[in-house]
Design an enzyme around this catalytic site. Structure first.
Site, PDB file in Angstrom:
ATOM      1  N   LEU A 118      56.819  28.425  68.480  1.00 53.23           N
ATOM      2  CA  LEU A 118      56.895  28.595  69.936  1.00 53.23           C
ATOM      3  C   LEU A 118      57.386  27.289  70.558  1.00 53.23           C
ATOM      4  O   LEU A 118      58.170  27.302  71.508  1.00 53.23           O
ATOM      5  CB  LEU A 118      55.525  28.993  70.491  1.00 53.23           C
ATOM      6  CG  LEU A 118      55.089  30.417  70.129  1.00 53.23           C
ATOM      7  CD1 LEU A 118      53.661  30.691  70.588  1.00 53.23           C
ATOM      8  CD2 LEU A 118      56.035  31.454  70.745  1.00 53.23           C
ATOM      9  N   SER A 178      57.803  39.192  68.767  1.00 54.92           N
ATOM     10  CA  SER A 178      56.661  38.543  68.108  1.00 54.92           C
ATOM     11  C   SER A 178      55.886  37.695  69.102  1.00 54.92           C
ATOM     12  O   SER A 178      54.697  37.429  68.899  1.00 54.92           O
ATOM     13  CB  SER A 178      57.152  37.595  67.010  1.00 54.92           C
ATOM     14  OG  SER A 178      57.660  38.302  65.929  1.00 54.92           O
ATOM     15  N   TRP A 181      52.552  38.492  70.268  1.00 58.08           N
ATOM     16  CA  TRP A 181      51.551  38.628  69.207  1.00 58.08           C
ATOM     17  C   TRP A 181      51.029  37.286  68.702  1.00 58.08           C
ATOM     18  O   TRP A 181      50.121  37.263  67.869  1.00 58.08           O
ATOM     19  CB  TRP A 181      52.139  39.400  68.023  1.00 58.08           C
ATOM     20  CG  TRP A 181      52.484  40.823  68.328  1.00 58.08           C
ATOM     21  CD1 TRP A 181      52.659  41.381  69.563  1.00 58.08           C
ATOM     22  CD2 TRP A 181      52.693  41.875  67.382  1.00 58.08           C
ATOM     23  NE1 TRP A 181      52.984  42.706  69.442  1.00 58.08           N
ATOM     24  CE2 TRP A 181      53.006  43.033  68.110  1.00 58.08           C
ATOM     25  CE3 TRP A 181      52.652  41.938  65.999  1.00 58.08           C
ATOM     26  CZ2 TRP A 181      53.281  44.253  67.493  1.00 58.08           C
ATOM     27  CZ3 TRP A 181      52.924  43.148  65.378  1.00 58.08           C
ATOM     28  CH2 TRP A 181      53.235  44.290  66.124  1.00 58.08           C
ATOM     29  N   HIS A 224      52.801  34.703  55.729  1.00 56.23           N
ATOM     30  CA  HIS A 224      51.493  34.275  56.236  1.00 56.23           C
ATOM     31  C   HIS A 224      50.454  34.649  55.199  1.00 56.23           C
ATOM     32  O   HIS A 224      50.432  35.779  54.720  1.00 56.23           O
ATOM     33  CB  HIS A 224      51.177  34.936  57.578  1.00 56.23           C
ATOM     34  CG  HIS A 224      50.096  34.215  58.314  1.00 56.23           C
ATOM     35  ND1 HIS A 224      48.784  34.238  57.904  1.00 56.23           N
ATOM     36  CD2 HIS A 224      50.137  33.413  59.402  1.00 56.23           C
ATOM     37  CE1 HIS A 224      48.059  33.488  58.725  1.00 56.23           C
ATOM     38  NE2 HIS A 224      48.867  32.984  59.644  1.00 56.23           N
ATOM     39  N   HIS A 235      56.318  36.707  57.635  1.00 54.11           N
ATOM     40  CA  HIS A 235      55.774  36.304  58.938  1.00 54.11           C
ATOM     41  C   HIS A 235      56.784  35.585  59.813  1.00 54.11           C
ATOM     42  O   HIS A 235      56.851  35.824  61.009  1.00 54.11           O
ATOM     43  CB  HIS A 235      54.580  35.394  58.659  1.00 54.11           C
ATOM     44  CG  HIS A 235      53.862  34.934  59.876  1.00 54.11           C
ATOM     45  ND1 HIS A 235      53.225  35.818  60.728  1.00 54.11           N
ATOM     46  CD2 HIS A 235      53.662  33.692  60.403  1.00 54.11           C
ATOM     47  CE1 HIS A 235      52.655  35.132  61.715  1.00 54.11           C
ATOM     48  NE2 HIS A 235      52.925  33.848  61.548  1.00 54.11           N
ATOM     49  N   ARG A 286      51.084  26.431  54.149  1.00 53.43           N
ATOM     50  CA  ARG A 286      51.062  27.896  54.125  1.00 53.43           C
ATOM     51  C   ARG A 286      51.605  28.502  52.841  1.00 53.43           C
ATOM     52  O   ARG A 286      51.064  29.470  52.329  1.00 53.43           O
ATOM     53  CB  ARG A 286      51.934  28.430  55.257  1.00 53.43           C
ATOM     54  CG  ARG A 286      51.159  28.622  56.480  1.00 53.43           C
ATOM     55  CD  ARG A 286      51.906  29.429  57.481  1.00 53.43           C
ATOM     56  NE  ARG A 286      51.058  29.427  58.664  1.00 53.43           N
ATOM     57  CZ  ARG A 286      51.399  29.843  59.838  1.00 53.43           C
ATOM     58  NH1 ARG A 286      52.614  30.309  60.033  1.00 53.43           N
ATOM     59  NH2 ARG A 286      50.570  29.815  60.832  1.00 53.43           N
ATOM     60  N   ARG A 319      57.746  26.106  57.664  1.00 56.18           N
ATOM     61  CA  ARG A 319      57.394  25.775  59.048  1.00 56.18           C
ATOM     62  C   ARG A 319      55.962  25.269  59.144  1.00 56.18           C
ATOM     63  O   ARG A 319      55.048  25.835  58.561  1.00 56.18           O
ATOM     64  CB  ARG A 319      57.537  27.020  59.916  1.00 56.18           C
ATOM     65  CG  ARG A 319      57.025  26.837  61.327  1.00 56.18           C
ATOM     66  CD  ARG A 319      57.002  28.146  62.075  1.00 56.18           C
ATOM     67  NE  ARG A 319      56.015  29.057  61.544  1.00 56.18           N
ATOM     68  CZ  ARG A 319      55.139  29.742  62.280  1.00 56.18           C
ATOM     69  NH1 ARG A 319      55.139  29.610  63.592  1.00 56.18           N
ATOM     70  NH2 ARG A 319      54.289  30.577  61.730  1.00 56.18           N
ATOM     71  N   GLN A 338      49.056  34.131  67.996  1.00 60.44           N
ATOM     72  CA  GLN A 338      47.607  33.979  68.176  1.00 60.44           C
ATOM     73  C   GLN A 338      47.177  32.529  68.310  1.00 60.44           C
ATOM     74  O   GLN A 338      46.336  32.191  69.132  1.00 60.44           O
ATOM     75  CB  GLN A 338      46.877  34.589  66.969  1.00 60.44           C
ATOM     76  CG  GLN A 338      47.017  36.091  66.872  1.00 60.44           C
ATOM     77  CD  GLN A 338      46.205  36.665  65.708  1.00 60.44           C
ATOM     78  OE1 GLN A 338      45.582  35.926  64.938  1.00 60.44           O
ATOM     79  NE2 GLN A 338      46.205  37.971  65.579  1.00 60.44           N
ATOM     80  N   GLY A 339      47.762  31.659  67.456  1.00 64.86           N
ATOM     81  CA  GLY A 339      47.247  30.285  67.356  1.00 64.86           C
ATOM     82  C   GLY A 339      47.512  29.493  68.613  1.00 64.86           C
ATOM     83  O   GLY A 339      46.597  29.044  69.301  1.00 64.86           O
ATOM     84  N   GLY A 340      48.796  29.313  68.928  1.00 63.47           N
ATOM     85  CA  GLY A 340      49.153  28.543  70.104  1.00 63.47           C
ATOM     86  C   GLY A 340      50.402  27.731  69.871  1.00 63.47           C
ATOM     87  O   GLY A 340      51.266  28.122  69.082  1.00 63.47           O
ATOM     88  N   GLU A 346      63.286  31.985  67.275  1.00 61.33           N
ATOM     89  CA  GLU A 346      63.205  32.220  65.829  1.00 61.33           C
ATOM     90  C   GLU A 346      64.549  32.590  65.209  1.00 61.33           C
ATOM     91  O   GLU A 346      64.764  32.371  64.015  1.00 61.33           O
ATOM     92  CB  GLU A 346      62.154  33.297  65.535  1.00 61.33           C
ATOM     93  CG  GLU A 346      61.840  33.393  64.049  1.00 61.33           C
ATOM     94  CD  GLU A 346      60.634  34.263  63.741  1.00 61.33           C
ATOM     95  OE1 GLU A 346      59.790  34.468  64.637  1.00 61.33           O
ATOM     96  OE2 GLU A 346      60.549  34.727  62.589  1.00 61.33           O
TER      97      GLU A 346
END
Ligand SMILES: Cc1cc2nc3c(=O)[nH]c(=O)nc-3n(C[C@H](O)[C@H](O)[C@H](O)COP(=O)(O)OP(=O)(O)OC[C@H]3O[C@@H](n4cnc5c(N)ncnc54)[C@H](O)[C@@H]3O)c2cc1C
Length: 526
Positions: free
Chosen positions: A385, A48, A51, A239, A344, A285, A379, A53-55, A368
């Site tokens: 990350l 993952s 992949w 997600h 997700h 979320r 989360r 995207q956000g940071g 994870e």
């Protein structure tokens, strides 16, 4: 079961299973202590991680504090975050970002050279460091793989599929992995003084997911089958805005778009989040995902409208999302994006202490696949990350302080392509339908029966047993938790119970629940 390996490899130092950001970062923090990083797919594009995207969340912006970051993490986790863990993770976050910068991570910067920080849902400040808009995971993974390749103490080996832990005298001493197909197939026993699992999540056990198909909870299943304590497995995050264009896995429309002001609408352009939560699209979320789920269940179509908030800047600001939309004939600068919730992220995992140690001596867990107590029932965006980095550094320091390197012996066979069984559709379908955003006792009991059938039909295939073990743990813990909290929503128990308690259970506990689903709680909640 006794396994006979074709090759036995003695590793000099740590054996890391998984080449996502957790595995690579841990190897780099271990250096010059030697490590072998083993993975199914190529480091740099594996898991993952590539992949994301956000940071990464870190209090590095002006006026932000680690205390505020920790407080937001605790709030998002709906009563189950361990506040001590939230404190040290938020406190150590800026240092780990500095590590990544030193390893060459190309974070976006403002004109004055300071790190650019973005905002995401449920964060009280702009604190997400990112790369080229939505390319954080791809760019950081690539850079860590390059740095690891250049490190003399790190060996990277792709093309191995791990199926079982090796245990000797009650201690994890390695793992069995397959490589090759047909007559070329080999079973290799890798032995090591320290084994680290960085095997990622379980999204692909669900039919609708944003995760790569290699994220099948196999590491969690392997550890559970060896007797490891598992924590909070029932908490799966969905997600809200997977792009609904019939792809498996579903591409993601990053949360940062809602941070930029994108709104959720139905087919009549009705902005439905306004009546659901005071923070509307920036609500937690689970709240947003359930609202979309309920709109869809009521017969509506749901869209993320970025046309005003991002508009013409879409292609340059969010190139990954833009490409996914264009591939389905949608121009997100001018058209709303069709979205639906998808599995997700796994908040639960192999129970870990503050140094990343699992309950099995010799096995550390990072990323994870671990349950550290950071995420609780939900989360906070971009904390995963970060958790991988903080616990990767902590596990590396623990291993360096307690384990001695030893002589290496044996050469692994050249890795080859391998076949591994995919999770059967019937299993993925049951997980999405019955163990998804909304759950109840009847559905969870049916799911346990389906998992049992899949397991019986599988003929003791170890990879499948790892997947079904994980599915069983998620489902049994969901059945035992007779309340709704964070990502876990029971339509038959809609209220949260007090006091809030985490789940800790073994595979044997899950099997007891599966054997007598109506018997009530059999798991330790503490
Ligand atoms: C689309 C998407 C966007 C995301 N965006 C963000 C974000 O912006 N910020 C954030 O913090 N988080 C984000 N996340 C979550 C985050 O990316 C993951 O939690 C994180 O990357 C997990 O890293 P990891 O190293 O633990 O596992 P992964 O990166 O998933 O790596 C797992 C590794 O284990 C290997 N492996 C697993 N099982 C086996 C086996 N049996 N044999 C051999 N190898 C095996 C795989 O090959 C892989 O190398 C996102 C997730 C997705 C899917």
């Amino acid at each position: 079961m006794v396994r006979i390996a074709d090759n036995i490899i003695e590793c000099k130092g740590a054996l890391i299973l998984g080449a996502g950001i957790a595995g690579l970062f841990t190897a780099l923090k271990l250096a010059p202590f030697p490590s072998l990083v083993l993975a199914g797919t190529r480091p740099g594009i594996s898991g993952s991680s590539a992949w994301a995207q956000g940071g990464i969340a870190a209090a590095v912006g002006e006026g932000d504090t680690w205390q505020a970051h920790a407080a937001d993490t605790v709030t998002a986790g709906a009563g189950l975050v361990d506040p001590l863990v939230a404190d040290f993770v938020a406190r150590e976050a800026p240092e780990r970002i500095s590590d990544l910068l030193a390893m060459g991570a190309p974070f976006d910067r403002r004109a004055d050279g300071s790190l650019a920080v973005g905002r995401e849902a449920a964060h009280s400040a702009a604190r997400i460091v990112h790369v080229k808009g939505d390319r954080a995971g791809a760019e950081i993974s690539r850079q860590l793989a390059l740095t690891a390749l250049a490190s003399p103490s790190i060996t990277l080996a792709e093309g191995f599929h791990a199926i079982e832990l090796a245990i000797e005298n009650g201690r994890v001493t390695g793992l069995f992995a397959r490589t090759g197909i047909g007559p070329q197939a080999r079973l290799v026993l890798f032995r090591a003084p320290a084994v680290i699992f960085a095997t990622g999540g379980l999204g692909a056990l669900y039919a609708v997911t944003t995760n790569p198909l290699e994220s099948r909870g196999e590491g969690l299943g392997m550890a559970a089958r060896a007797g490891a304590l598992i924590a909070d497995p029932e908490f799966v995050q969905f997600h809200p805005t997977a792009i609904n264009i019939g792809r498996d896995p579903a591409p993601l429309a990053t949360e940062a778009l809602r941070g930029e002001g994108a709104i959720l609408v139905d087919e009549t352009a009705r902005r439905f989040m306004l009546t659901v939560h005071p923070d509307a699209e920036l609500a937690p979320r689970d709240v947003v995902a359930r609202a979309i789920h309920r709109e869809i269940a009521a017969g509506h179509r749901t869209f993320l409208d970025c046309t005003k908030a991002v508009g013409a800047a879409f292609e340059s600001r969010f190139p990954t999302v833009y490409a996914a939309c264009r591939s389905a004939g949608i121009d997100p600068a001018t058209q709303p994006i069709p979205v639906a919730p998808a599995a997700h992220y796994h908040m639960g995992g192999i129970a870990s202490d503050a140094q990343g140690r699992s309950s099995l001596p010799g096995l550390w867990v990072v990323g994870e696949c671990a349950a550290t107590g950071l995420h609780g029932a939900n989360r906070l965006a971009s904390n995963s990350l970060l958790e991988a980095l903080v616990f990767g550094a902590r596990a590396a320091s623990d291993i360096k302080g307690t384990i001695s390197a030893r002589p290496a012996r044996g050469e692994p066979p050249a890795p080859q392509r391998f076949n591994s069984p995919a999770p059967p559709h019937v299993l993925r379908d049951a997980m999405t339908r019955l163990v998804g955003l909304e759950r109840n006792a009847a559905g969870l009991t049916e799911a346990l029966a389906t998992i049992d059938q899949v397991e019986r039909a599988g003929g003791n295939e170890p990879a499948l047993l790892n997947m079904t073990a994980t599915a069983k743990l998620v489902t049994a813990a969901a059945l035992a938790r007779r309340e709704s909290r964070g990502g876990h929503c029971r339509t038959d128990y809609p209220l949260a119970q007090q006091p809030a308690q985490r789940t800790f259970l073994t595979l044997a506990d899950a099997e007891n629940i599966a054997a007598a689903p109506s018997a009530g709680h059999a798991v330790a909640q503490q």
